[in-house]
Scaffold this motif. Structure first.
Motif, short mmCIF file in Angstrom:
data_model
loop_
_atom_site.label_atom_id
_atom_site.label_comp_id
_atom_site.label_asym_id
_atom_site.label_seq_id
_atom_site.Cartn_x
_atom_site.Cartn_y
_atom_site.Cartn_z
N PRO A 64 9.60 3.98 2.49
CA PRO A 64 10.47 2.83 2.22
C PRO A 64 11.82 2.96 2.93
N VAL A 65 12.47 1.82 3.08
CA VAL A 65 13.83 1.77 3.61
C VAL A 65 14.65 0.89 2.67
N VAL A 66 15.83 1.38 2.29
CA VAL A 66 16.77 0.60 1.49
C VAL A 66 18.03 0.42 2.32
N GLN A 67 18.47 -0.83 2.43
CA GLN A 67 19.72 -1.14 3.13
C GLN A 67 20.67 -1.78 2.14
N LEU A 68 21.95 -1.40 2.22
CA LEU A 68 23.00 -1.99 1.42
C LEU A 68 23.91 -2.79 2.35
N TRP A 69 24.11 -4.06 2.03
CA TRP A 69 24.92 -4.96 2.84
C TRP A 69 26.10 -5.46 2.01
N PHE A 70 27.29 -5.41 2.60
CA PHE A 70 28.49 -5.95 1.96
C PHE A 70 29.19 -6.88 2.96
N GLU A 71 29.46 -8.10 2.50
CA GLU A 71 30.14 -9.11 3.33
C GLU A 71 29.43 -9.30 4.68
N GLY A 72 28.11 -9.31 4.67
CA GLY A 72 27.32 -9.56 5.87
C GLY A 72 27.18 -8.39 6.82
N GLN A 73 27.70 -7.23 6.45
CA GLN A 73 27.63 -6.05 7.31
C GLN A 73 26.80 -4.96 6.63
N ARG A 74 25.96 -4.30 7.40
CA ARG A 74 25.19 -3.19 6.83
C ARG A 74 26.13 -2.03 6.55
N PHE A 75 26.11 -1.58 5.31
CA PHE A 75 27.01 -0.52 4.86
C PHE A 75 26.31 0.83 4.82
N ALA A 76 25.06 0.84 4.35
CA ALA A 76 24.32 2.10 4.24
C ALA A 76 22.83 1.83 4.38
N GLU A 77 22.11 2.86 4.81
CA GLU A 77 20.66 2.76 4.93
C GLU A 77 20.04 4.09 4.51
N PHE A 78 18.99 3.99 3.72
CA PHE A 78 18.24 5.16 3.26
C PHE A 78 16.79 4.97 3.69
N ALA A 79 16.20 5.99 4.28
CA ALA A 79 14.82 5.89 4.75
C ALA A 79 14.01 7.10 4.31
N ARG A 80 12.79 6.82 3.93
CA ARG A 80 11.78 7.80 3.56
C ARG A 80 12.14 8.68 2.37
N VAL A 81 13.06 9.62 2.52
CA VAL A 81 13.36 10.57 1.44
C VAL A 81 14.79 10.36 0.94
N ASN A 127 0.80 -1.22 0.00
CA ASN A 127 0.00 0.00 0.00
C ASN A 127 0.84 1.28 0.00
N CYS A 128 2.14 1.13 -0.18
CA CYS A 128 3.05 2.28 -0.21
C CYS A 128 3.37 2.60 -1.67
N GLY A 129 2.84 3.69 -2.16
CA GLY A 129 3.03 4.07 -3.56
C GLY A 129 4.49 4.31 -3.91
N VAL A 130 5.22 4.96 -3.02
CA VAL A 130 6.64 5.23 -3.27
C VAL A 130 7.40 3.91 -3.34
N CYS A 131 7.10 2.99 -2.44
CA CYS A 131 7.77 1.68 -2.42
C CYS A 131 7.57 0.96 -3.75
N GLN A 132 6.34 0.96 -4.23
CA GLN A 132 6.04 0.26 -5.48
C GLN A 132 6.66 0.97 -6.68
N ALA A 133 6.86 2.27 -6.59
CA ALA A 133 7.47 3.03 -7.70
C ALA A 133 8.98 2.81 -7.77
N ILE A 134 9.65 2.71 -6.62
CA ILE A 134 11.11 2.57 -6.66
C ILE A 134 11.56 1.12 -6.80
N LYS A 135 10.69 0.18 -6.50
CA LYS A 135 11.07 -1.23 -6.58
C LYS A 135 11.62 -1.59 -7.96
N PRO A 136 10.93 -1.30 -9.06
CA PRO A 136 11.50 -1.65 -10.38
C PRO A 136 12.74 -0.81 -10.72
#
Length: 109
Positions: free
Chosen positions: A74-91, A28-37
């Motif tokens: 939405p939240v995007v997390q980037l993981w490298f070698e099993g460790q969280r490297f970066a996180e982006f939330a909302r904007v 139900n999150c329009g932004v989430c569905q827009a950025i997914k592809p």
């Protein structure tokens, strides 16, 4: 982009892949569905070694999202070698994600 619904499958994904992009979103999150592809296309075209996964916090993965401290979308997390490297939330922009991926991804190869 594969779907993740449990802590076990998420842990296995993070341990078995050197680079992972996680998108925490909701049906139900329009932004989430827009950025997914857009995120899927970014990784496929520019960072093919990055495994992408989607976690639907508004459906079956609600408990997983709560346990991981995801309370806004939405939240995007980037993981490298099993460790969280970066996180982006909302904007954030796709360019922000691209910039965060470039250096650590280059070091993997």
């Amino acid at each position: 982009m594969q779907n993740i619904c449990s802590e076990e499958s998420l842990s296995q994904l993070l341990q078995s892949n050197p680079a992972v992009l996680l998108l925490y979103g909701g049906a139900n999150c329009g932004v989430c569905q827009a950025i997914k592809p857009q995120l899927g296309k970014l990784c496929k075209e520019e960072f093919p070694g990055v495994v992408t996964a989607y976690i639907d916090c508004q459906e079956s993965a609600g408990p997983l999202c709560a346990a991981r401290g995801i309370f806004s979308l939405p939240v995007v997390q980037l993981w490298f070698e099993g460790q969280r490297f970066a996180e982006f939330a909302r904007v954030f922009s796709i360019g922000d994600v691209r910039a965060a991926l470039e250096r650590p991804y280059g070091m993997l190869n």
